[in-house]
Write an enzyme that holds these catalytic residues in place. Structure first.
Site, PDB file in Angstrom:
ATOM      1  N   ARG A 101       0.881  -1.184   0.000  1.00 17.36           N
ATOM      2  CA  ARG A 101       0.000   0.000   0.000  1.00 17.36           C
ATOM      3  C   ARG A 101       0.901   1.211   0.000  1.00 17.36           C
ATOM      4  O   ARG A 101       1.735   1.380   0.903  1.00 17.36           O
ATOM      5  CB  ARG A 101      -0.919   0.004   1.217  1.00 17.36           C
ATOM      6  CG  ARG A 101      -1.654   1.324   1.380  1.00 17.36           C
ATOM      7  CD  ARG A 101      -2.818   1.242   2.326  1.00 17.36           C
ATOM      8  NE  ARG A 101      -3.899   0.459   1.762  1.00 17.36           N
ATOM      9  CZ  ARG A 101      -5.131   0.423   2.258  1.00 17.36           C
ATOM     10  NH1 ARG A 101      -5.436   1.124   3.333  1.00 17.36           N
ATOM     11  NH2 ARG A 101      -6.066  -0.309   1.696  1.00 17.36           N
ATOM     12  N   HIS A 128      -7.161   0.744  -6.775  1.00 18.65           N
ATOM     13  CA  HIS A 128      -7.376  -0.206  -5.680  1.00 18.65           C
ATOM     14  C   HIS A 128      -8.009  -1.484  -6.264  1.00 18.65           C
ATOM     15  O   HIS A 128      -9.173  -1.797  -5.987  1.00 18.65           O
ATOM     16  CB  HIS A 128      -8.284   0.440  -4.636  1.00 18.65           C
ATOM     17  CG  HIS A 128      -8.280  -0.228  -3.295  1.00 18.65           C
ATOM     18  ND1 HIS A 128      -7.431  -1.277  -2.952  1.00 18.65           N
ATOM     19  CD2 HIS A 128      -9.043  -0.003  -2.181  1.00 18.65           C
ATOM     20  CE1 HIS A 128      -7.672  -1.644  -1.704  1.00 18.65           C
ATOM     21  NE2 HIS A 128      -8.643  -0.893  -1.221  1.00 18.65           N
ATOM     22  N   GLN A 131      -9.893  -4.233  -4.151  1.00 19.10           N
ATOM     23  CA  GLN A 131     -11.238  -3.827  -3.726  1.00 19.10           C
ATOM     24  C   GLN A 131     -12.277  -4.147  -4.791  1.00 19.10           C
ATOM     25  O   GLN A 131     -13.373  -4.623  -4.491  1.00 19.10           O
ATOM     26  CB  GLN A 131     -11.237  -2.313  -3.452  1.00 19.10           C
ATOM     27  CG  GLN A 131     -12.563  -1.780  -2.960  1.00 19.10           C
ATOM     28  CD  GLN A 131     -12.885  -2.260  -1.557  1.00 19.10           C
ATOM     29  OE1 GLN A 131     -12.069  -2.138  -0.671  1.00 19.10           O
ATOM     30  NE2 GLN A 131     -14.078  -2.803  -1.358  1.00 19.10           N
ATOM     31  N   ASP A 219     -17.385   6.986  -1.873  1.00 17.92           N
ATOM     32  CA  ASP A 219     -16.181   6.768  -1.068  1.00 17.92           C
ATOM     33  C   ASP A 219     -15.893   8.087  -0.356  1.00 17.92           C
ATOM     34  O   ASP A 219     -16.548   9.110  -0.625  1.00 17.92           O
ATOM     35  CB  ASP A 219     -15.020   6.348  -1.993  1.00 17.92           C
ATOM     36  CG  ASP A 219     -13.754   5.947  -1.241  1.00 17.92           C
ATOM     37  OD1 ASP A 219     -13.815   5.736  -0.015  1.00 17.92           O
ATOM     38  OD2 ASP A 219     -12.691   5.856  -1.892  1.00 17.92           O
ATOM     39  N   CYS A 258     -16.431   1.166  -0.165  1.00 12.37           N
ATOM     40  CA  CYS A 258     -15.315   0.278   0.188  1.00 12.37           C
ATOM     41  C   CYS A 258     -14.970   0.338   1.668  1.00 12.37           C
ATOM     42  O   CYS A 258     -14.305  -0.561   2.185  1.00 12.37           O
ATOM     43  CB  CYS A 258     -14.096   0.602  -0.667  1.00 12.37           C
ATOM     44  SG  CYS A 258     -13.414   2.250  -0.370  1.00 12.37           S
ATOM     45  N   ARG A 286     -13.404  -9.299   0.776  1.00 15.39           N
ATOM     46  CA  ARG A 286     -11.984  -9.037   0.533  1.00 15.39           C
ATOM     47  C   ARG A 286     -11.157 -10.304   0.769  1.00 15.39           C
ATOM     48  O   ARG A 286     -10.111 -10.492   0.130  1.00 15.39           O
ATOM     49  CB  ARG A 286     -11.482  -7.896   1.446  1.00 15.39           C
ATOM     50  CG  ARG A 286     -12.135  -6.534   1.191  1.00 15.39           C
ATOM     51  CD  ARG A 286     -11.754  -5.945  -0.147  1.00 15.39           C
ATOM     52  NE  ARG A 286     -10.323  -5.796  -0.276  1.00 15.39           N
ATOM     53  CZ  ARG A 286      -9.606  -4.780   0.228  1.00 15.39           C
ATOM     54  NH1 ARG A 286     -10.218  -3.793   0.871  1.00 15.39           N
ATOM     55  NH2 ARG A 286      -8.298  -4.721   0.057  1.00 15.39           N
TER      56      ARG A 286
END
Ligand code: CP
Ligand code: NVA
Length: 301
Positions: A101, A128, A131, A219, A258, A286
């Site tokens: 990340r 991402h 996700q 988001d 998310c 996930r």
């Protein structure tokens, strides 16, 4: 030596691979006693905070029989100036895959270029993809194939929005984004998707985006790697997903986010906790999503 299978971004992964990964994820829920990654180790490096990605990678590796070493960049010599290329070369001698990340997508690309093991994007400022494997899986569990459906994105045109744009090109749904004029999705990513035939509309009008949509997504308005001061001057309030916004969508529309959510900003409690919300399923998925990604990277299958 064959090149490692990196999972960096959907512009480097073809539609068939993404579809196989989503479908495989649906078969990988829970423990089944098999340990296809026994003896394998994942190094998971976080330059910024994570709850879901960090825990779901550790659980996914564990359920596949492997191990994870999770580190923050500050724990590592990376945090005091060792280069990402040297980090890549050294970690490749110890572990079988690396998840990162990072604040800058270029760091992820440099890690992949230097590594001789697969590198997985655990979120960058650009995208991402882990996700979106979980998100498409979640949509399809609830409503069937997403191809031909319409998804509305409201709010910031951020890294997750950009990945929805890429996914529209691979999975054949229409995507309508309503974002403040100052915060559209990355134009190069929108152009990439349209060149591949994606039906992606970008505008500022909430009602135009949401009317009749099968799925409403949002988001946070300020992402981890954003310039918070710049974003603070943007008027995001018109893009809040509340019950009135959900009422404009199709009657059986679902709501996705998310997480983490800033309750009362991009989404109200009533929507986030309401009957149309599938946000906890997205979070749960996930684990199987990353199992499928890990197996694709490590198994070669
Ligand atoms: N959705 C997501 O990636 O959450 P974390 O930041 O908690 O990992
Ligand atoms: N866009 C958000 C997603 C967090 C999972 C961020 O980058 O902070």
């Amino acid at each position: 030596m064959t090149a490692p299978r990196h999972f960096l971004d959907f512009d480097g992964i073809d539609a068939a691979t993404l579809r196989e990964t989503i479908d495989r994820a649906r078969t990988l829920k829970g423990r089944n006693g098999a340990a296809p990654l026994a003896g394998r180790t994942l190094a998971a490096i976080f330059e910024s905070p994570s709850t879901r990605t960090r825990v779901s990678f550790e659980v996914a590796m564990g359920e596949l029989g492997g191990k994870t070493i999770t580190m923050t960049a500050a724990d590592m010599q990376l945090g005091r100036g060792e280069t990402i290329e040297d980090t890549a070369r050294v970690l490749s001698r110890y572990v079988d895959a690396i998840a990162l990340r990072t604040r800058t997508h270029e760091t992820l690309v440099a890690l992949a270029e230097g590594a001789s093991v697969p590198v997985i994007n655990a979120l960058s400022d650009r995208s991402h993809p882990c996700q979106l494997v979980a998100d498409i899986m979640t949509y399809e569990e609830h409503r069937g194939p997403i191809a031909g459906r319409t998804v509305a994105w409201l709010g910031d045109g951020n890294n997750v929005a950009a990945t929805w744009v890429q996914t529209a090109a691979h999975c054949g749904f229409s995507l309508r984004l309503a974002c403040p004029a100052a915060c559209p999705p990355e134009p190069a990513i929108v152009a990439w998707a349209r060149e591949r035939g994606a039906d992606v509309e970008v505008g500022t009008d909430v009602e135009g985006a949401v009317s009749g949509a099968d799925c409403v997504v949002t988001d946070s308005w300020v992402s981890m790697h954003d310039d918070a001061a710049r974003k603070g001057n943007v008027s995001f309030e018109p893009y809040r997903v509340d019950e009135a916004v959900m009422a404009m969508a199709a009657p059986d529309a679902i709501f996705m986010h998310c997480l983490p959510a800033k309750r009362g900003c991009e989404v109200t409690d009533a929507v986030l906790d309401g009957p149309q919300s599938v946000v906890l399923d997205e979070a749960a998925n996930r684990v199987p999503a990353q199992k499928a990604i890990l197996l694709w990277c490590l198994d070669g299958s």
